[in-house]
Design a protein around this motif. Structure first.
Motif, PDB file in Angstrom:
ATOM      1  N   TYR B  35       0.849  -1.186   0.000  1.00  0.00           N
ATOM      2  CA  TYR B  35       0.000   0.000   0.000  1.00  0.00           C
ATOM      3  C   TYR B  35       0.884   1.235   0.000  1.00  0.00           C
ATOM      4  O   TYR B  35       2.013   1.208   0.486  1.00  0.00           O
ATOM      5  N   GLN B  37       0.563   5.314   1.425  1.00  0.00           N
ATOM      6  CA  GLN B  37      -0.251   6.188   2.255  1.00  0.00           C
ATOM      7  C   GLN B  37       0.172   7.625   2.015  1.00  0.00           C
ATOM      8  O   GLN B  37       1.340   7.982   2.208  1.00  0.00           O
ATOM      9  N   GLY B  40      -4.315  12.615   3.770  1.00  0.00           N
ATOM     10  CA  GLY B  40      -5.689  12.836   3.341  1.00  0.00           C
ATOM     11  C   GLY B  40      -6.224  11.839   2.340  1.00  0.00           C
ATOM     12  O   GLY B  40      -7.352  11.992   1.856  1.00  0.00           O
ATOM     13  N   MET B  41      -5.427  10.804   2.030  1.00  0.00           N
ATOM     14  CA  MET B  41      -5.849   9.829   1.003  1.00  0.00           C
ATOM     15  C   MET B  41      -6.085   8.439   1.584  1.00  0.00           C
ATOM     16  O   MET B  41      -6.540   7.542   0.885  1.00  0.00           O
ATOM     17  N   GLY B  42      -5.768   8.230   2.835  1.00  0.00           N
ATOM     18  CA  GLY B  42      -5.870   6.887   3.377  1.00  0.00           C
ATOM     19  C   GLY B  42      -4.821   5.986   2.759  1.00  0.00           C
ATOM     20  O   GLY B  42      -3.776   6.442   2.291  1.00  0.00           O
ATOM     21  N   LEU B  43      -5.086   4.700   2.750  1.00  0.00           N
ATOM     22  CA  LEU B  43      -4.171   3.736   2.151  1.00  0.00           C
ATOM     23  C   LEU B  43      -4.745   3.260   0.819  1.00  0.00           C
ATOM     24  O   LEU B  43      -5.930   2.938   0.724  1.00  0.00           O
ATOM     25  N   LEU B  45      -4.112   0.491  -2.381  1.00  0.00           N
ATOM     26  CA  LEU B  45      -3.439  -0.754  -2.717  1.00  0.00           C
ATOM     27  C   LEU B  45      -2.703  -0.620  -4.042  1.00  0.00           C
ATOM     28  O   LEU B  45      -3.292  -0.249  -5.066  1.00  0.00           O
ATOM     29  N   PHE B  90       3.564   0.858   2.820  1.00  0.00           N
ATOM     30  CA  PHE B  90       3.325  -0.171   3.828  1.00  0.00           C
ATOM     31  C   PHE B  90       3.142  -1.517   3.151  1.00  0.00           C
ATOM     32  O   PHE B  90       2.397  -1.657   2.181  1.00  0.00           O
ATOM     33  N   PHE B 106       0.583  -5.393   9.413  1.00  0.00           N
ATOM     34  CA  PHE B 106       1.336  -4.380   8.693  1.00  0.00           C
ATOM     35  C   PHE B 106       2.767  -4.260   9.204  1.00  0.00           C
ATOM     36  O   PHE B 106       3.048  -4.449  10.398  1.00  0.00           O
ATOM     37  N   GLU B 108       6.090  -1.500   9.538  1.00  0.00           N
ATOM     38  CA  GLU B 108       6.127  -0.163  10.118  1.00  0.00           C
ATOM     39  C   GLU B 108       6.252   0.948   9.077  1.00  0.00           C
ATOM     40  O   GLU B 108       6.248   2.115   9.431  1.00  0.00           O
TER      41      GLU B 108
END
Lengths: 117, 115
Positions: B35, B37, B40-43, B45, B90, B106, B108
């Motif tokens: 992913y 990150q 403001g966009m989240g995660l 894929l 991530f 996940f 780190e």
């Protein structure tokens, strides 16, 4: 369009106060629902999940969430917030009609929680 | 308890350079994911793998390649880095079995800056 919405970008609460973080989804059928927490500088950790059955689910660290089908919501709650709860919280869904592998979660954009002493 | 380990944790690249991020998990999980990150966009894929030797595209695969030659490792490559790939990456893994349990484990994170 299918989506996961967390309306609050940033919330500040006082230590000991109650907390509710909102999550709404827009899918035709009830998806699988999750809340993850991300502490600063860390990866995400699963707090709780809902697949079916009892609409109130308990998670780790004293959190719970309630699924409300009529509102397409899965809000996260905690009765009394601790300073260590300061983190970013992500709601996530796996759409029920998704034919891919497990774990293709769709994440909301997150809500950052700050805790005042 | 190592879990999911990502290397390197920090990297600065110049535009056009290439690099590989390594993810290793010691939980014998079948599924692995990358992913990114962004604020403001989240995660989102990038790519995922449902088993050794398999890979598939996620939501934002362009500009990335992956390989899963060994079950425990999942590599993410950037052939020609662009500033738009500045992000925190991530890796995650999950066990096969159960229907969409959704429990991902996940690492780190790896912070990548492309100048």
């Amino acid at each position: 369009a299918q989506s996961v919405t967390q309306p609050d970008i940033h919330i500040t609460v006082s230590e000991g106060a109650s907390l509710e973080l909102r999550c709404n989804y827009s899918y035709g059928a009830t998806p699988y629902l999750f809340w993850y927490v991300q502490s600063p500088g860390q990866g995400l950790q699963l707090l709780l999940k809902y697949f079916s059955g009892d609409t109130l689910v308990q998670g780790i660290k004293g959190f719970e969430a309630e699924f409300k089908r009529s509102q397409s919501s899965f809000n996260l709650r905690k009765p009394s917030v601790h300073w260590s709860d300061a983190a970013e919280y992500f709601c996530a869904v796996v759409p029920m009609n998704y034919g891919g592998s497990q774990g293709n979660l769709i994440f909301g954009k997150g809500t950052k929680l700050s805790v005042k002493p | 308890n190592a879990g999911v380990t990502q290397t390197p944790k920090f990297r600065v690249l110049k535009t056009g350079q290439s690099m590989t991020l390594l993810c290793a998990q010691d939980m014998n999980h079948e599924y692995m994911y990358w992913y990114r990150q962004d604020p403001g966009m989240g995660l989102r894929l990038i790519h995922y793998s449902v088993g050794e030797g398999t890979t598939a595209k996620g939501e934002v695969p362009d500009g990335y390649n992956v390989s899963r030659l060994k079950k425990q490792n999942f590599l993410l490559g950037l052939e020609s880095a662009a500033p738009s790939q500045t992000s925190v990456y991530f890796c995650a893994s999950s066990a096969l079995g159960g229907l969409n349990t959704g429990e991902l484990f996940f690492g780190e994170g790896s912070r990548l800056t492309v100048l």
